[in-house]
Write a protein that holds these residues in place. Structure first.
Motif, PDB file in Angstrom:
ATOM      1  N   ARG A 169       0.857  -1.055   0.106  1.00 63.18           N
ATOM      2  CA  ARG A 169      -0.008  -0.015   0.011  1.00 63.18           C
ATOM      3  C   ARG A 169       0.972   1.222  -0.036  1.00 63.18           C
ATOM      4  NH1 ARG A 169      -2.965  -3.336  -1.322  1.00 63.18           N
ATOM      5  NH2 ARG A 169      -5.012  -3.998  -0.364  1.00 63.18           N
ATOM      6  N   SER A 170       2.351   1.039   0.412  1.00 62.96           N
ATOM      7  CA  SER A 170       2.954   2.330   0.576  1.00 62.96           C
ATOM      8  C   SER A 170       4.358   2.002   0.138  1.00 62.96           C
ATOM      9  CB  SER A 170       2.765   3.090   1.926  1.00 62.96           C
ATOM     10  OG  SER A 170       3.374   2.057   2.873  1.00 62.96           O
ATOM     11  N   GLU A 171       5.282   2.969  -0.129  1.00 59.64           N
ATOM     12  CA  GLU A 171       6.472   2.798  -0.418  1.00 59.64           C
ATOM     13  C   GLU A 171       7.384   2.154   0.990  1.00 59.64           C
ATOM     14  OE1 GLU A 171       8.242   3.101  -3.016  1.00 59.64           O
ATOM     15  OE2 GLU A 171       6.481   3.481  -4.412  1.00 59.64           O
ATOM     16  N   ILE A 172       6.904   2.445   2.158  1.00 59.86           N
ATOM     17  CA  ILE A 172       7.597   1.932   3.356  1.00 59.86           C
ATOM     18  C   ILE A 172       7.329   0.482   3.316  1.00 59.86           C
ATOM     19  CG2 ILE A 172       7.569   2.056   5.704  1.00 59.86           C
ATOM     20  CD1 ILE A 172       6.454   4.859   5.596  1.00 59.86           C
ATOM     21  N   GLN A 173       6.524   0.045   2.928  1.00 64.01           N
ATOM     22  CA  GLN A 173       6.151  -1.529   2.974  1.00 64.01           C
ATOM     23  C   GLN A 173       6.795  -2.403   1.872  1.00 64.01           C
ATOM     24  OE1 GLN A 173       2.014  -1.681   2.310  1.00 64.01           O
ATOM     25  NE2 GLN A 173       1.234  -1.350   4.589  1.00 64.01           N
ATOM     26  N   ARG A 174       7.610  -1.564   0.850  1.00 61.52           N
ATOM     27  CA  ARG A 174       8.246  -2.229  -0.258  1.00 61.52           C
ATOM     28  C   ARG A 174       9.269  -3.321   0.316  1.00 61.52           C
ATOM     29  NH1 ARG A 174       6.622  -1.562  -5.207  1.00 61.52           N
ATOM     30  NH2 ARG A 174       4.992   0.100  -5.463  1.00 61.52           N
ATOM     31  N   GLU A 175       9.673  -2.769   1.574  1.00 57.75           N
ATOM     32  CA  GLU A 175      10.962  -3.667   2.001  1.00 57.75           C
ATOM     33  C   GLU A 175      10.444  -4.992   2.884  1.00 57.75           C
ATOM     34  OE1 GLU A 175      14.178  -2.930   1.309  1.00 57.75           O
ATOM     35  OE2 GLU A 175      13.242  -1.193  -0.017  1.00 57.75           O
ATOM     36  N   GLU A 176       9.210  -5.005   2.841  1.00 51.03           N
ATOM     37  CA  GLU A 176       8.781  -5.956   3.908  1.00 51.03           C
ATOM     38  C   GLU A 176       8.615  -7.277   2.911  1.00 51.03           C
ATOM     39  OE1 GLU A 176       5.134  -4.942   6.265  1.00 51.03           O
ATOM     40  OE2 GLU A 176       6.116  -3.011   6.768  1.00 51.03           O
ATOM     41  N   ASN A 177       8.467  -8.347   3.630  1.00 55.73           N
ATOM     42  CA  ASN A 177       8.187  -9.700   3.070  1.00 55.73           C
ATOM     43  C   ASN A 177       6.844 -10.355   3.606  1.00 55.73           C
ATOM     44  OD1 ASN A 177      10.557  -9.937   1.604  1.00 55.73           O
ATOM     45  ND2 ASN A 177      11.851 -10.576   3.657  1.00 55.73           N
ATOM     46  N   VAL A 178       6.418 -11.060   2.630  1.00 56.38           N
ATOM     47  CA  VAL A 178       5.339 -12.108   2.896  1.00 56.38           C
ATOM     48  C   VAL A 178       5.568 -13.488   3.146  1.00 56.38           C
ATOM     49  CG1 VAL A 178       3.490 -10.344   1.703  1.00 56.38           C
ATOM     50  CG2 VAL A 178       4.330 -12.240   0.532  1.00 56.38           C
ATOM     51  N   LEU A 179       4.835 -14.159   3.802  1.00 60.68           N
ATOM     52  CA  LEU A 179       5.125 -15.816   3.992  1.00 60.68           C
ATOM     53  C   LEU A 179       4.046 -16.475   3.357  1.00 60.68           C
ATOM     54  CD1 LEU A 179       6.505 -17.763   5.663  1.00 60.68           C
ATOM     55  CD2 LEU A 179       5.005 -17.659   7.499  1.00 60.68           C
ATOM     56  N   VAL A 180       4.522 -17.370   2.687  1.00 60.84           N
ATOM     57  CA  VAL A 180       3.735 -18.283   1.881  1.00 60.84           C
ATOM     58  C   VAL A 180       3.783 -19.956   2.240  1.00 60.84           C
ATOM     59  CG1 VAL A 180       2.950 -19.349  -0.347  1.00 60.84           C
ATOM     60  CG2 VAL A 180       3.481 -16.774  -0.216  1.00 60.84           C
ATOM     61  N   THR A 181       2.956 -20.445   2.556  1.00 59.34           N
ATOM     62  CA  THR A 181       3.044 -21.878   3.280  1.00 59.34           C
ATOM     63  C   THR A 181       2.237 -23.036   2.378  1.00 59.34           C
ATOM     64  OG1 THR A 181       1.462 -21.507   4.797  1.00 59.34           O
ATOM     65  CG2 THR A 181       3.670 -21.004   5.494  1.00 59.34           C
ATOM     66  N   SER A 182       2.435 -24.297   2.217  1.00 59.20           N
ATOM     67  CA  SER A 182       1.873 -25.003   1.663  1.00 59.20           C
ATOM     68  C   SER A 182       1.718 -26.351   2.866  1.00 59.20           C
ATOM     69  CB  SER A 182       2.406 -25.729   0.523  1.00 59.20           C
ATOM     70  OG  SER A 182       3.810 -26.254   1.059  1.00 59.20           O
TER      71      SER A 182
END
Length: 565
Positions: A169-182
């Protein structure tokens, strides 16, 4: 009276005074350079000889050292302050210190299936439960985040940049990661900030693996998953809706067995490589034939060797750009190898396949075998590569067993001779040397393990090894193969002193290990970034000779390896 003639405009142009960066005072430039990152300093040094001199100024590196380690004094070496700073930083990345920051978290007594490090956050799974510990806030009363939306065992966990999904949603969040699990519950879930934001369903069985990178070079990124139903499915991470409606982009058919491994090609981000087990003809008749010719103490080992090689691995390459419809088959290459699949990794146009007891290199452009770069009898337990240094590390057993034949009664027993020299430790291989030899030979052995070496990590500085039967996780210099540290991953509180490491994650100067005993489990986090007390290297106790390089040429470190300092 005649008017004076009008003054003529000046036709002579004067060169405007210009100031070049090289005209500035060197001390002023060096002061400005103190605000640059390590990567920017490296780029500055490659610009020109003048700017390289600025980037190598002692004042810059003394300033960086005082900011990073304010209580320590940097002793200048003969090669300069900059090299002394880089040597200290390299030693931190190689875990050559005895006083890291340590944080222990006790959990339930259960096997750890996965563990990841996301900056200072530790993410691990036990069964169907995912937990996340933020080390920055945990000591000050921060809570342990528990994620329990899955209802069966977690099979795979990956971290991807948030800006490659629709959640940013913002430029600040671009350094964050998401977790994907199976999971074995047939689903894939996308997590952010401890909450599930997407759930993808479509597999007709357990989801066994996820791609190591997202597919696609443009703005739309695609996640690939492999299942026990033998299918490969492509999912769009930009789809909206919590249930991930219309996220499934394609289903790829071709594998007859469960898809266990997958990796994205480096030279073409639309190419996906998948791997599954391929059954072979039963060797029961051969087992019976050697039963009467083999001494009892060898029969089990012979059967184990034959069983491991009675399976094959099928590798398929898919061009996901052509998969526009469900049930479309976009397989552009295929090969088969002996031995059960263990791991695979892509490096540009080359594919490294670990199956059975060997590591084979395949050219993805032709699907032809290039070379066999490692052989580890009787079975590979782990595998890692560092292409920038042309090195491969393989894990086997921790001890060397020596057997003696009592009677050799048949040519069939020649097969048993191969078992006499099983390599039961972690081995380091130089890819360049393997290309010139008819049979690859390890350049060094990383010895001192108990049981199988099932956990491996490699980066430009170090190798980290461990296993389920070893109480210690060991760190080694990647250039010399010398041991730098041995970290205990067991505690008396676990209820059993003979416990090894079941999961491990390494990120720059940080390492997280997970172990469990009869009474409880333990996640141990160590951060060496602020350590100051060097270890007493056992490699130098009885040696005063210079380092002997086991590989071709002297390896050098760059100013930045792309990781955080």
């Amino acid at each position: 009276m005649a008017e004076p003639p009008a003054s003529q405009p000046q036709t002579a142009t004067t060169e405007a005074a210009t100031t070049k960066i090289t005209d500035l005072d060197e001390d002023s430039l060096a002061h400005c350079a103190t605000y640059l990152s390590l990567q920017d300093l490296s780029n500055l040094a490659m610009t020109s000889k003048f700017l390289k001199k600025i980037a190598y100024s002692d004042s810059i590196w003394l300033h960086r050292f005082s900011l990073r380690w304010p209580l320590e004094m940097l002793s200048s070496s003969s090669s300069g302050v900059r090299q002394a700073y880089l040597d200290w930083r390299t030693a931190l990345h190689q875990f050559k210190f005895a006083d890291p920051f340590v944080l222990d978290l006790y959990t339930e007594a259960r096997h750890f299936d996965n563990i990841l490090l996301d900056k200072n956050d530790i993410i691990f799974s036990q069964g169907s439960i995912i937990r996340m510990m933020k080390t920055d806030s945990f000591l000050s009363g921060g809570s342990l985040v528990r994620m329990s939306d899955h209802n069966a065992r977690i099979t795979c966990m990956r971290l991807f940049p948030l800006n490659e999904t629709s959640l940013v949603r913002s430029e600040i969040q671009r350094e964050e990661n998401v977790l994907v699990t199976s999971s074995c519950d047939h689903s894939i879930r996308l997590w952010w900030k401890g909450a599930c934001h997407r759930c993808f369903r479509g597999h007709n069985g357990a989801v066994s693996t996820l791609s190591d990178k997202l597919l696609g070079a443009g703005g739309v990124k695609v996640l690939a998953s492999g299942g026990e139903d033998g299918t490969v499915r492509l999912w769009s991470l930009s789809s909206s809706g919590k249930c991930g409606q219309q996220a499934l982009k394609a289903t790829l058919y071709g594998h007859q067995k469960p898809v266990s491994l997958m990796s994205v090609a480096g030279h073409k981000p639309s190419l996906l490589v998948t791997m599954s087990r391929d059954s072979k003809v039963s060797c029961l008749a051969f087992f019976l034939s050697i039963h009467f010719l083999t001494p009892p103490e060898f029969y089990f080992h012979v059967c184990t060797r034959i069983f491991l090689n009675s399976w094959g691995s099928q590798v398929r390459v898919w061009d996901t750009n052509t998969s526009s419809a469900v049930r479309s088959s976009c397989c552009v290459g295929m090969t088969s190898l002996p031995g059960a699949p263990m791991d695979l990794k892509c490096d540009e146009a080359l594919l490294y396949i670990a199956a059975g007891s060997s590591v084979v290199v395949v050219d993805l452009r032709t699907m032809r075998k290039v070379n066999t770069v490692a052989i580890c009898q009787p079975k590979l337990y782990s595998f890692a590569i560092m292409p920038s240094k042309s090195l491969i590390c393989t894990g086997g057993f921790g001890n060397r067993f020596q057997f003696e034949l009592k009677v050799v009664v048949s040519l069939v027993l020649k097969l048993i001779l191969e078992i006499l020299h099983w390599i039961h430790r972690a081995l380091l291989w130089d890819i360049r040397r393997s290309q010139e030899a008819s049979k690859p030979k390890a350049v060094t052995e990383l010895d001192g393990h108990m049981g199988s070496v099932s956990l491996l990590h490699m980066d430009p500085y170090k190798i980290v090894t461990g296993g389920l039967e070893d109480n210690f996780v060991n760190a080694w210099e990647i250039d010399t193969g010398k041991q730098t540290n041995s970290l205990l991953c067991n505690r008396p509180e676990l209820g059993n002193t003979n416990i090894g490491c079941s999961a491990m994650a390494v990120n720059a100067c940080r390492i997280a290990t997970a172990s469990y005993g009869e009474s409880q489990g333990l996640v141990s986090f160590r951060d060496f970034s602020c350590a100051v007390r060097p270890t007493s290297s056992k490699c130098n106790d009885d040696e005063e000779e210079a380092d002997v390089w086991k590989f071709w040429g002297t390896q050098t470190y760059s100013d930045s390896d792309g990781s955080n300092e």
